[in-house]
Motif scaffolding. Sequence first.
Motif, PDB file in Angstrom:
ATOM      1  N   ARG A   1       0.829  -1.206   0.000  1.00  0.00           N
ATOM      2  CA  ARG A   1       0.000   0.000   0.000  1.00  0.00           C
ATOM      3  C   ARG A   1       0.860   1.251   0.000  1.00  0.00           C
ATOM      4  NH1 ARG A   1      -3.359   2.768   4.564  1.00  0.00           N
ATOM      5  NH2 ARG A   1      -4.179   4.421   3.259  1.00  0.00           N
ATOM      6  N   ALA A   2       1.899   1.246   0.857  1.00  0.00           N
ATOM      7  CA  ALA A   2       2.758   2.420   0.949  1.00  0.00           C
ATOM      8  C   ALA A   2       3.435   2.671  -0.393  1.00  0.00           C
ATOM      9  CB  ALA A   2       3.798   2.222   2.043  1.00  0.00           C
TER      10      ALA A   2
ATOM     11  N   ASP B   1       0.894   4.041  -2.926  1.00  0.00           N
ATOM     12  CA  ASP B   1       0.468   5.406  -2.666  1.00  0.00           C
ATOM     13  C   ASP B   1       1.572   6.412  -2.998  1.00  0.00           C
ATOM     14  OD1 ASP B   1      -1.840   4.350  -1.882  1.00  0.00           O
ATOM     15  OD2 ASP B   1      -1.768   4.987   0.210  1.00  0.00           O
ATOM     16  N   THR B   2       2.823   6.050  -2.757  1.00  0.00           N
ATOM     17  CA  THR B   2       3.912   6.966  -3.060  1.00  0.00           C
ATOM     18  C   THR B   2       3.983   7.195  -4.565  1.00  0.00           C
ATOM     19  OG1 THR B   2       5.082   6.113  -1.157  1.00  0.00           O
ATOM     20  CG2 THR B   2       6.361   7.374  -2.711  1.00  0.00           C
TER      21      THR B   2
ATOM     22  N   ASP C   1       1.329   9.757  -5.773  1.00  0.00           N
ATOM     23  CA  ASP C   1       1.251  11.040  -5.075  1.00  0.00           C
ATOM     24  C   ASP C   1       0.811  12.162  -6.014  1.00  0.00           C
ATOM     25  OD1 ASP C   1       1.521  13.239  -3.502  1.00  0.00           O
ATOM     26  OD2 ASP C   1       3.686  13.044  -3.190  1.00  0.00           O
TER      27      ASP C   1
ATOM     28  N   TRP D   1       0.528  15.178  -5.426  1.00  0.00           N
ATOM     29  CA  TRP D   1       1.215  16.451  -5.208  1.00  0.00           C
ATOM     30  C   TRP D   1       2.716  16.350  -5.452  1.00  0.00           C
ATOM     31  CZ3 TRP D   1      -2.768  19.495  -5.078  1.00  0.00           C
ATOM     32  CH2 TRP D   1      -3.953  19.026  -4.522  1.00  0.00           C
TER      33      TRP D   1
ATOM     34  N   ARG E   1       4.781  19.289  -6.292  1.00  0.00           N
ATOM     35  CA  ARG E   1       4.488  20.511  -5.554  1.00  0.00           C
ATOM     36  C   ARG E   1       5.377  20.775  -4.353  1.00  0.00           C
ATOM     37  NH1 ARG E   1      -0.712  22.252  -6.655  1.00  0.00           N
ATOM     38  NH2 ARG E   1      -1.402  21.329  -8.608  1.00  0.00           N
ATOM     39  N   TYR E   2       6.171  19.802  -3.926  1.00  0.00           N
ATOM     40  CA  TYR E   2       6.891  19.967  -2.661  1.00  0.00           C
ATOM     41  C   TYR E   2       7.988  21.022  -2.762  1.00  0.00           C
ATOM     42  CZ  TYR E   2       4.496  15.674  -1.366  1.00  0.00           C
ATOM     43  OH  TYR E   2       3.525  14.730  -1.098  1.00  0.00           O
ATOM     44  N   ALA E   3       8.339  21.575  -1.612  1.00  0.00           N
ATOM     45  CA  ALA E   3       9.403  22.569  -1.536  1.00  0.00           C
ATOM     46  C   ALA E   3      10.752  21.919  -1.831  1.00  0.00           C
ATOM     47  CB  ALA E   3       9.434  23.194  -0.134  1.00  0.00           C
ATOM     48  N   ALA E   4      11.676  22.723  -2.340  1.00  0.00           N
ATOM     49  CA  ALA E   4      13.014  22.217  -2.679  1.00  0.00           C
ATOM     50  C   ALA E   4      13.668  21.572  -1.461  1.00  0.00           C
ATOM     51  CB  ALA E   4      13.883  23.352  -3.213  1.00  0.00           C
ATOM     52  N   ARG E   5      13.380  22.089  -0.263  1.00  0.00           N
ATOM     53  CA  ARG E   5      14.052  21.561   0.928  1.00  0.00           C
ATOM     54  C   ARG E   5      13.702  20.099   1.210  1.00  0.00           C
ATOM     55  NH1 ARG E   5      10.229  25.086   3.028  1.00  0.00           N
ATOM     56  NH2 ARG E   5      11.728  26.774   3.207  1.00  0.00           N
ATOM     57  N   THR E   6      12.604  19.600   0.634  1.00  0.00           N
ATOM     58  CA  THR E   6      12.232  18.201   0.896  1.00  0.00           C
ATOM     59  C   THR E   6      12.915  17.239  -0.069  1.00  0.00           C
ATOM     60  OG1 THR E   6      10.351  18.131  -0.635  1.00  0.00           O
ATOM     61  CG2 THR E   6       9.918  18.956   1.584  1.00  0.00           C
TER      62      THR E   6
ATOM     63  N   THR F   1      14.767  11.322   3.020  1.00  0.00           N
ATOM     64  CA  THR F   1      14.184   9.986   3.101  1.00  0.00           C
ATOM     65  C   THR F   1      14.282   9.532   4.546  1.00  0.00           C
ATOM     66  OG1 THR F   1      16.357   9.140   2.543  1.00  0.00           O
ATOM     67  CG2 THR F   1      14.753   9.265   0.755  1.00  0.00           C
ATOM     68  N   ALA F   2      13.580   8.491   4.865  1.00  0.00           N
ATOM     69  CA  ALA F   2      13.622   7.951   6.230  1.00  0.00           C
ATOM     70  C   ALA F   2      15.072   7.609   6.578  1.00  0.00           C
ATOM     71  CB  ALA F   2      12.746   6.719   6.316  1.00  0.00           C
TER      72      ALA F   2
ATOM     73  N   ILE G   1       6.985  21.694   4.092  1.00  0.00           N
ATOM     74  CA  ILE G   1       7.186  20.690   3.041  1.00  0.00           C
ATOM     75  C   ILE G   1       6.676  21.165   1.683  1.00  0.00           C
ATOM     76  CG2 ILE G   1       7.169  18.769   4.698  1.00  0.00           C
ATOM     77  CD1 ILE G   1       4.440  17.942   3.559  1.00  0.00           C
ATOM     78  N   PHE G   2       5.811  22.180   1.663  1.00  0.00           N
ATOM     79  CA  PHE G   2       5.263  22.591   0.363  1.00  0.00           C
ATOM     80  C   PHE G   2       5.813  23.901  -0.191  1.00  0.00           C
ATOM     81  CE2 PHE G   2       1.909  19.443   1.251  1.00  0.00           C
ATOM     82  CZ  PHE G   2       1.906  18.802   0.025  1.00  0.00           C
TER      83      PHE G   2
ATOM     84  N   ASP H   1       8.320  26.994  -1.153  1.00  0.00           N
ATOM     85  CA  ASP H   1       9.579  27.678  -1.391  1.00  0.00           C
ATOM     86  C   ASP H   1       9.324  29.186  -1.292  1.00  0.00           C
ATOM     87  OD1 ASP H   1      11.423  25.514  -2.075  1.00  0.00           O
ATOM     88  OD2 ASP H   1      10.136  25.195  -3.825  1.00  0.00           O
TER      89      ASP H   1
ATOM     90  N   HIS I   1      -1.544   9.666   2.028  1.00  0.00           N
ATOM     91  CA  HIS I   1      -0.407   8.880   2.487  1.00  0.00           C
ATOM     92  C   HIS I   1       0.958   9.470   2.114  1.00  0.00           C
ATOM     93  CE1 HIS I   1       0.938   5.079   4.239  1.00  0.00           C
ATOM     94  NE2 HIS I   1       1.964   5.223   3.415  1.00  0.00           N
ATOM     95  N   ALA I   2       1.111   9.894   0.884  1.00  0.00           N
ATOM     96  CA  ALA I   2       2.429  10.379   0.441  1.00  0.00           C
ATOM     97  C   ALA I   2       2.798  11.674   1.159  1.00  0.00           C
ATOM     98  CB  ALA I   2       2.427  10.597  -1.068  1.00  0.00           C
TER      99      ALA I   2
ATOM    100  N   LEU J   1       8.679  12.856   8.309  1.00  0.00           N
ATOM    101  CA  LEU J   1      10.107  13.178   8.196  1.00  0.00           C
ATOM    102  C   LEU J   1      10.375  14.595   8.701  1.00  0.00           C
ATOM    103  CD1 LEU J   1      10.961  11.602   4.724  1.00  0.00           C
ATOM    104  CD2 LEU J   1      11.725  10.816   6.971  1.00  0.00           C
TER     105      LEU J   1
END
Lengths: 442, 442
Positions: free
Chosen positions: A9-10, A13-14, A17, A19, A22-27, A31-32, B128-129, B131, B272-273, B280
């Motif tokens: 499932r994980a 779902d990844t 995704d 979005w 859409r994430y910020a550059a800092r992310t 990773t875990a 996380i989103f 910038d 989930h994602a 994190l």
Amino acid sequence: MSLPEQSPRARQDTRLDTWAGRYAARTHGTTASAVRSLFEVANRPEVVSLAGGMPNIADLPLDVIADNLAAMIGKEGPRAMQYGSGQGEPALREAITEVMRLEGIHAHRDDVTVTVGSQQGLDLITRIFCDPGDVVLAEAPSYVGALGTFRSYQTDVVHVAMDEHGLQPEALREALVGLQVAGRRVKFLYTIPNFQNPAGVTQPLERREEILEVAREHGLMVVEDNPYGLLSFSGEPIPAMRSLDADNVLYLGSFSKTFSPGMRVGWVLAPHAVREKLVLAQESATLCPPTFSQFAVTTYLTTCDWQGQVVSFRDMYRIRRDAMLEGLAEFMPAGTTWTRPDGGFFVWLTLPEGLDSQAMLPRAITSRVAYVPGSAFFADGFGARHVRVSYCYPPPDRIREGCRRLGEVLHRELDLHHTFGLDARDATTTPPLTRGPRANQS
Amino acid sequence: MSLPEQSPRARQDTRLDTWAGRYAARTHGTTASAVRSLFEVANRPEVVSLAGGMPNIADLPLDVIADNLAAMIGKEGPRAMQYGSGQGEPALREAITEVMRLEGIHAHRDDVTVTVGSQQGLDLITRIFCDPGDVVLAEAPSYVGALGTFRSYQTDVVHVAMDEHGLQPEALREALVGLQVAGRRVKFLYTIPNFQNPAGVTQPLERREEILEVAREHGLMVVEDNPYGLLSFSGEPIPAMRSLDADNVLYLGSFSKTFSPGMRVGWVLAPHAVREKLVLAQESATLCPPTFSQFAVTTYLTTCDWQGQVVSFRDMYRIRRDAMLEGLAEFMPAGTTWTRPDGGFFVWLTLPEGLDSQAMLPRAITSRVAYVPGSAFFADGFGARHVRVSYCYPPPDRIREGCRRLGEVLHRELDLHHTFGLDARDATTTPPLTRGPRANQS
């Protein structure tokens, strides 16, 4: 025994995704951590975990704590359960100045900011000082949680060499000169002077003075992280760096190792102007640190013999440290070296040449022993020949058994290595030189 | 009575800040918020504070809570006081899914991330989103603490008009089209659908569906902040936006208004994602949210009649809301309008033309009544003709007295205004149009 896998499932779902773009550059690239996946494995009862840094708090006087907290709620509940100051509760900040006095620090409670564990202190300091591309200096190796925070603010970590007395002042000076020539903006040095995580070494007083001298010469701010200072196995604590230089040192403290990590109460002691920025950052991050935890910690400090409890923690950890040093001496193959911590939780191993602690980890876990591979403590991919083992959580007989299992794993690895030689992967990923302190086996 | 001043020491130290040139760009322009300075004033007993948003938790059953927490410590102390999961304790996350079910949300505990109050949920989502330079859409007006967090990540907030039914879908559509033409990256819409802070208005079900429809058309993520949802004064709660669209809504919840803000326990429900990224970020920020608070909240939810307590909170706040509406009707000068909240803590005033709530504040405090000037709730300097008054904390007779004092202040301001006309400053700083809902006086 098999390793944990990501659930279907994980994974699905990844992939899906919505979005993802859409994430910020800092992310990007977060990773875990290796430590996090290990915690899941370490919870299995059949594994001896020398991986975690969890304090052993089973000996706390729970009945007394329960009664005293109940009395506190009856008396001060409406304040303890309400919003509080972004800087933290005045009574706790006052108590914190008394705790710091044990390591030679004289400070006013106005200059203390309470944080959600000292991890949040690190986060807020990095937040107010670091733009993307700024440089943070840190020991080689350094605390994995700090490296993660520095990375999340898009800084570049430059490691500075250590020896058995901790960070080397000459290496620090060279790094600063080199970075200046390269036109880099260096924001601060992050250091753990006492019983360093992961290396287990301690800076003697003269070493602290030398490091502060180099810092002053170069206008460098020092961030001193001291979670283990009171857990010394011999003699009086060495004066904190902050006690030697109040202007250039930001000091991070914590109740996680002397009382309870679940309270998440740490603090930053900082010059007034920096403290103002920290409080604004705290308000933006959480409005205020947990009021209820702060009242609980204050209650513990004022109604229990917390210093007596620290003495009994010291004795308990010293016995575990001894069990580990004896186990290592008995079971490690020739060519393995390790540090001899005089307090705190950790021993740093240097493996015989050709071994790779990260590649070896799945085989170790199959042999029911867990550790943290050295590469977790470097921002630059080094550390393959190193291992952090901790003696804080398992009882002495389990520590000894863990050392025995680890010894078996290493012997098997060496046999394979001698039989088949270095394979192509090891030749490219194992650095030719080790880094960090390599105190002799004895 | 005089206003608090910055101490000479604070002013001097700020001037002498050794590190003044070293701070990150994100700290530039951050200063103590109007609300923060007001809290200091509001603590003085002679002032009726209609400024703060502190819940009245005096009626919590402290004796029962104290006993149940003591029992929890005796039974589960070593886990409650230890490090925990970065995502939050599973038992609490399970309980949170049951709380959300009361507003129509069906979710799995795996998708819940516990945060240090919902303020930290906002911080982590923005982290996380966003910038620098990204756009966040927010209601006009919007929650001051959210605006501060968005600013600290160097985003640009674009306000979207509201009416008495909350955010206007057509205004949202226009904003999105305009921003698209301008080539801006819009990261999400931040909205408080229930008893909005500061406007006190609520989106009916159809309005929620229209907003979500516009969001889906434009690929817009919606961040739904719902701290007050269960504090409704009439009838069943309206289904949460998250219950209508599980894919495009991140949901923020909190125990600060239904139990205790001092616990600092809030949560984010996210796909989930996104949840993986949030955990994190949480580990980087704090390692884990306060374990002890989480066990305390879980204990409260499972051993006390928390839903019965929420019902009695509702009754208490409804009586205070009524006291405020009666006080406003009796004492406000003609030309003043206000909203009529059906739950939550806040009423939004629109003052007669020509008045400036920020300029008037020192005179109000001298008259022993405090409020938050409307400009605190806008990222763009608007709001001068507006005032947020809250009825959550003072008892009904004090609320009435606060309204009386505020009425006097407004009458005096109007007299001055009529006698001397608009002075030059008012003419330039008072915007010609008001913004935000202007429900009629009745």
